[in-house]
Motif scaffolding. Structure first.
Motif, PDB file in Angstrom:
ATOM      1  N   ARG A 224      34.578  21.528  73.133  1.00 25.56           N
ATOM      2  CA  ARG A 224      34.856  20.225  72.527  1.00 25.56           C
ATOM      3  C   ARG A 224      33.532  19.535  72.262  1.00 25.56           C
ATOM      4  NH1 ARG A 224      39.506  16.908  73.047  1.00 25.56           N
ATOM      5  NH2 ARG A 224      40.358  18.525  74.398  1.00 25.56           N
ATOM      6  N   VAL A 225      33.412  18.916  71.110  1.00 28.73           N
ATOM      7  CA  VAL A 225      32.171  18.201  70.794  1.00 28.73           C
ATOM      8  C   VAL A 225      32.495  16.971  69.970  1.00 28.73           C
ATOM      9  CG1 VAL A 225      31.751  19.710  68.791  1.00 28.73           C
ATOM     10  CG2 VAL A 225      29.876  18.398  69.779  1.00 28.73           C
ATOM     11  N   ILE A 226      31.824  15.896  70.337  1.00 26.91           N
ATOM     12  CA  ILE A 226      31.919  14.646  69.593  1.00 26.91           C
ATOM     13  C   ILE A 226      30.520  14.307  69.089  1.00 26.91           C
ATOM     14  CG2 ILE A 226      32.512  12.195  69.683  1.00 26.91           C
ATOM     15  CD1 ILE A 226      34.365  12.860  72.034  1.00 26.91           C
ATOM     16  N   CYS A 227      30.404  13.999  67.823  1.00 25.97           N
ATOM     17  CA  CYS A 227      29.083  13.708  67.278  1.00 25.97           C
ATOM     18  C   CYS A 227      29.174  12.560  66.282  1.00 25.97           C
ATOM     19  CB  CYS A 227      28.484  14.947  66.612  1.00 25.97           C
ATOM     20  SG  CYS A 227      29.320  15.444  65.102  1.00 25.97           S
ATOM     21  N   LYS A 228      28.020  12.023  65.970  1.00 25.52           N
ATOM     22  CA  LYS A 228      27.951  10.946  64.981  1.00 25.52           C
ATOM     23  C   LYS A 228      27.870  11.530  63.575  1.00 25.52           C
ATOM     24  CE  LYS A 228      25.636   7.584  67.977  1.00 25.52           C
ATOM     25  NZ  LYS A 228      24.426   6.717  68.149  1.00 25.52           N
ATOM     26  N   SER A 229      28.367  10.791  62.634  1.00 22.94           N
ATOM     27  CA  SER A 229      28.308  11.208  61.242  1.00 22.94           C
ATOM     28  C   SER A 229      26.852  11.420  60.825  1.00 22.94           C
ATOM     29  CB  SER A 229      28.957  10.145  60.367  1.00 22.94           C
ATOM     30  OG  SER A 229      28.980  10.545  59.020  1.00 22.94           O
ATOM     31  N   GLY A 230      26.604  12.522  60.136  1.00 21.52           N
ATOM     32  CA  GLY A 230      25.264  12.820  59.656  1.00 21.52           C
ATOM     33  C   GLY A 230      24.495  13.804  60.517  1.00 21.52           C
ATOM     34  N   THR A 231      24.998  14.054  61.712  1.00 21.71           N
ATOM     35  CA  THR A 231      24.314  15.011  62.582  1.00 21.71           C
ATOM     36  C   THR A 231      24.846  16.422  62.336  1.00 21.71           C
ATOM     37  OG1 THR A 231      25.902  14.676  64.368  1.00 21.71           O
ATOM     38  CG2 THR A 231      23.947  13.256  64.340  1.00 21.71           C
ATOM     39  N   SER A 232      24.120  17.393  62.879  1.00 16.82           N
ATOM     40  CA  SER A 232      24.531  18.788  62.750  1.00 16.82           C
ATOM     41  C   SER A 232      25.054  19.295  64.083  1.00 16.82           C
ATOM     42  CB  SER A 232      23.363  19.651  62.282  1.00 16.82           C
ATOM     43  OG  SER A 232      22.990  19.301  60.962  1.00 16.82           O
ATOM     44  N   VAL A 233      26.027  20.158  64.019  1.00 16.61           N
ATOM     45  CA  VAL A 233      26.660  20.695  65.221  1.00 16.61           C
ATOM     46  C   VAL A 233      26.693  22.211  65.125  1.00 16.61           C
ATOM     47  CG1 VAL A 233      28.781  20.807  66.560  1.00 16.61           C
ATOM     48  CG2 VAL A 233      28.092  18.655  65.487  1.00 16.61           C
ATOM     49  N   LYS A 234      26.292  22.872  66.205  1.00 18.08           N
ATOM     50  CA  LYS A 234      26.324  24.330  66.239  1.00 18.08           C
ATOM     51  C   LYS A 234      27.404  24.796  67.199  1.00 18.08           C
ATOM     52  CE  LYS A 234      22.551  26.908  66.269  1.00 18.08           C
ATOM     53  NZ  LYS A 234      21.323  27.620  66.717  1.00 18.08           N
ATOM     54  N   ILE A 235      28.210  25.745  66.735  1.00 19.37           N
ATOM     55  CA  ILE A 235      29.271  26.342  67.552  1.00 19.37           C
ATOM     56  C   ILE A 235      28.975  27.822  67.698  1.00 19.37           C
ATOM     57  CG2 ILE A 235      31.741  26.751  67.760  1.00 19.37           C
ATOM     58  CD1 ILE A 235      32.157  24.398  65.803  1.00 19.37           C
ATOM     59  N   GLU A 236      29.045  28.306  68.940  1.00 18.23           N
ATOM     60  CA  GLU A 236      28.774  29.718  69.196  1.00 18.23           C
ATOM     61  C   GLU A 236      30.067  30.494  69.453  1.00 18.23           C
ATOM     62  OE1 GLU A 236      24.393  29.458  71.376  1.00 18.23           O
ATOM     63  OE2 GLU A 236      26.173  30.045  72.518  1.00 18.23           O
ATOM     64  N   CYS A 237      30.073  31.699  68.969  1.00 21.80           N
ATOM     65  CA  CYS A 237      31.187  32.612  69.198  1.00 21.80           C
ATOM     66  C   CYS A 237      30.623  33.915  69.741  1.00 21.80           C
ATOM     67  CB  CYS A 237      31.932  32.852  67.890  1.00 21.80           C
ATOM     68  SG  CYS A 237      33.274  34.060  67.995  1.00 21.80           S
ATOM     69  N   ARG A 238      31.103  34.318  70.911  1.00 22.51           N
ATOM     70  CA  ARG A 238      30.577  35.529  71.547  1.00 22.51           C
ATOM     71  C   ARG A 238      31.693  36.508  71.892  1.00 22.51           C
ATOM     72  NH1 ARG A 238      25.288  35.052  73.455  1.00 22.51           N
ATOM     73  NH2 ARG A 238      24.479  32.917  73.428  1.00 22.51           N
ATOM     74  N   SER A 239      31.430  37.775  71.630  1.00 18.69           N
ATOM     75  CA  SER A 239      32.315  38.821  72.131  1.00 18.69           C
ATOM     76  C   SER A 239      31.717  39.278  73.457  1.00 18.69           C
ATOM     77  CB  SER A 239      32.404  39.972  71.136  1.00 18.69           C
ATOM     78  OG  SER A 239      31.123  40.502  70.826  1.00 18.69           O
ATOM     79  N   LEU A 240      32.498  39.140  74.520  1.00 20.91           N
ATOM     80  CA  LEU A 240      31.938  39.296  75.859  1.00 20.91           C
ATOM     81  C   LEU A 240      31.857  40.740  76.338  1.00 20.91           C
ATOM     82  CD1 LEU A 240      33.461  36.251  77.761  1.00 20.91           C
ATOM     83  CD2 LEU A 240      31.330  36.433  76.463  1.00 20.91           C
ATOM     84  N   ASP A 241      32.782  41.554  75.936  1.00 19.13           N
ATOM     85  CA  ASP A 241      32.800  42.911  76.486  1.00 19.13           C
ATOM     86  C   ASP A 241      32.953  43.974  75.409  1.00 19.13           C
ATOM     87  OD1 ASP A 241      36.201  42.509  77.801  1.00 19.13           O
ATOM     88  OD2 ASP A 241      35.311  42.121  75.852  1.00 19.13           O
ATOM     89  N   PHE A 242      32.572  43.627  74.191  1.00 20.75           N
ATOM     90  CA  PHE A 242      32.612  44.615  73.125  1.00 20.75           C
ATOM     91  C   PHE A 242      31.663  44.183  72.016  1.00 20.75           C
ATOM     92  CE2 PHE A 242      34.993  42.286  69.855  1.00 20.75           C
ATOM     93  CZ  PHE A 242      35.584  41.284  70.607  1.00 20.75           C
ATOM     94  N   GLN A 243      31.366  45.098  71.151  1.00 24.83           N
ATOM     95  CA  GLN A 243      30.504  44.801  70.015  1.00 24.83           C
ATOM     96  C   GLN A 243      31.370  44.549  68.786  1.00 24.83           C
ATOM     97  OE1 GLN A 243      27.773  48.132  69.819  1.00 24.83           O
ATOM     98  NE2 GLN A 243      26.291  47.087  71.132  1.00 24.83           N
ATOM     99  N   ALA A 244      31.084  43.469  68.133  1.00 29.04           N
ATOM    100  CA  ALA A 244      31.874  43.072  66.977  1.00 29.04           C
ATOM    101  C   ALA A 244      30.999  43.119  65.732  1.00 29.04           C
ATOM    102  CB  ALA A 244      32.439  41.667  67.174  1.00 29.04           C
ATOM    103  N   THR A 245      31.265  44.067  64.871  1.00 32.29           N
ATOM    104  CA  THR A 245      30.487  44.141  63.644  1.00 32.29           C
ATOM    105  C   THR A 245      30.864  43.034  62.677  1.00 32.29           C
ATOM    106  OG1 THR A 245      32.107  45.717  62.791  1.00 32.29           O
ATOM    107  CG2 THR A 245      30.128  46.625  63.792  1.00 32.29           C
ATOM    108  N   THR A 246      32.073  42.539  62.823  1.00 31.33           N
ATOM    109  CA  THR A 246      32.548  41.479  61.932  1.00 31.33           C
ATOM    110  C   THR A 246      33.181  40.358  62.745  1.00 31.33           C
ATOM    111  OG1 THR A 246      33.023  43.112  60.218  1.00 31.33           O
ATOM    112  CG2 THR A 246      33.994  40.926  59.946  1.00 31.33           C
ATOM    113  N   MET A 247      32.801  39.144  62.422  1.00 33.11           N
ATOM    114  CA  MET A 247      33.418  37.970  63.030  1.00 33.11           C
ATOM    115  C   MET A 247      33.923  37.049  61.926  1.00 33.11           C
ATOM    116  SD  MET A 247      31.019  37.026  66.309  1.00 33.11           S
ATOM    117  CE  MET A 247      31.021  38.044  67.776  1.00 33.11           C
ATOM    118  N   PHE A 248      34.929  36.296  62.248  1.00 34.53           N
ATOM    119  CA  PHE A 248      35.581  35.433  61.275  1.00 34.53           C
ATOM    120  C   PHE A 248      35.632  34.000  61.809  1.00 34.53           C
ATOM    121  CE2 PHE A 248      37.224  39.052  58.910  1.00 34.53           C
ATOM    122  CZ  PHE A 248      37.296  40.042  59.878  1.00 34.53           C
ATOM    123  N   TRP A 249      35.479  33.057  60.912  1.00 34.38           N
ATOM    124  CA  TRP A 249      35.575  31.648  61.290  1.00 34.38           C
ATOM    125  C   TRP A 249      36.756  31.012  60.567  1.00 34.38           C
ATOM    126  CZ3 TRP A 249      33.015  29.390  65.166  1.00 34.38           C
ATOM    127  CH2 TRP A 249      31.877  30.031  65.664  1.00 34.38           C
TER     128      TRP A 249
END
Lengths: 111, 119
Positions: free
Chosen positions: B10-35
């Motif tokens: 969960r993230v709350i930010c002010k208008s105009g700022t940038s937000v980074k979201i991370e997605c990790r595969s914990l126990d396998f290798q993922a050649t392709t990820m989808f958002w």
């Protein structure tokens, strides 16, 4: 254009009742169809995956059917429990990549 | 089963700022990820497909300069919402595709999602 529709949008039933959730899709050339469960503010839990060559899949109290020719799938939940309360999403894949999701059926099972 | 994690949840930010979201595969290798993005009471909509080591493919209507995707390794993809505005407030979910040993079946596993609120 591929579209996935789920009916009803919301459903409230007493505990113990059997129920059916419906999903329809416009393009029948699917790769597979998957049913997911989504709890509020949470990610998706895969319930059942039906390959295009299959007619149904079963897991415990859940049974999902697929009729490609009519563009329909149903999710049958037997003997519903309060813990089954969630939003159920139907998603269709036409290739390895993209899922087309329905807008979901929000299920409430009353104790 | 395979596990996909997202950070933050969960993230709350002010208008105009940038937000980074991370997605990790914990126990396998993922050649392709989808958002995916999910607005209230709406379906999940695919935003972009991310292949390790190459540029992401964006769906029609998704601004690639606003939603920056980096898939630098086989276990990590990041989505950066640049100059976020209130209309970007949504639930962002990633998924990762895993190939079975035989290579005959590919399954996507979904992360728990990140709720973004832009004030």
């Amino acid at each position: 254009k591929q579209e996935v529709t789920q009916i009803p949008a919301a459903l409230s039933v007493p505990e113990g009742e059997n129920l059916v959730l419906n999903c329809s899709f416009t393009d029948s050339a699917i790769y597979n169809l998957q049913w997911f469960r989504q709890d509020p503010g949470k990610g998706l839990t895969s319930l059942l995956l039906i390959q295009s060559s299959q007619r149904e899949q079963t897991s415990g109290r859940l049974n999902a059917s697929l009729d490609k020719s009519s563009g329909r799938s149903t999710l049958y939940i037997a003997a519903s429990q309060p813990g089954d309360s969630a939003t159920y999403l139907c998603a269709v894949q036409y290739n390895f990549n993209k899922f087309y999701f329905g807008s979901g059926t929000k299920l409430n099972v009353k104790p | 089963g395979a596990v996909v994690s997202q950070h933050p949840s969960r993230v709350i930010c002010k208008s105009g700022t940038s937000v980074k979201i991370e997605c990790r595969s914990l126990d396998f290798q993922a050649t392709t990820m989808f958002w995916y993005r999910q607005f209230p009471k709406q379906s999940l909509m695919l935003m972009a497909t991310s292949n390790e080591g190459s540029k992401a493919t964006y769906e029609q209507g998704v601004e690639k300069d606003k939603f920056l995707i980096n898939h630098a390794s086989l276990t990590l993809s990041t989505l950066t919402v640049t100059s976020a505005h209130p209309e970007d407030s949504s639930f962002y979910i990633c998924s990762a595709r895993v190939r079975t040993v035989t290579g005959s079946q590919e399954t996507q596993y979904f992360g728990p999602g990140t709720r973004l609120l832009v004030l």
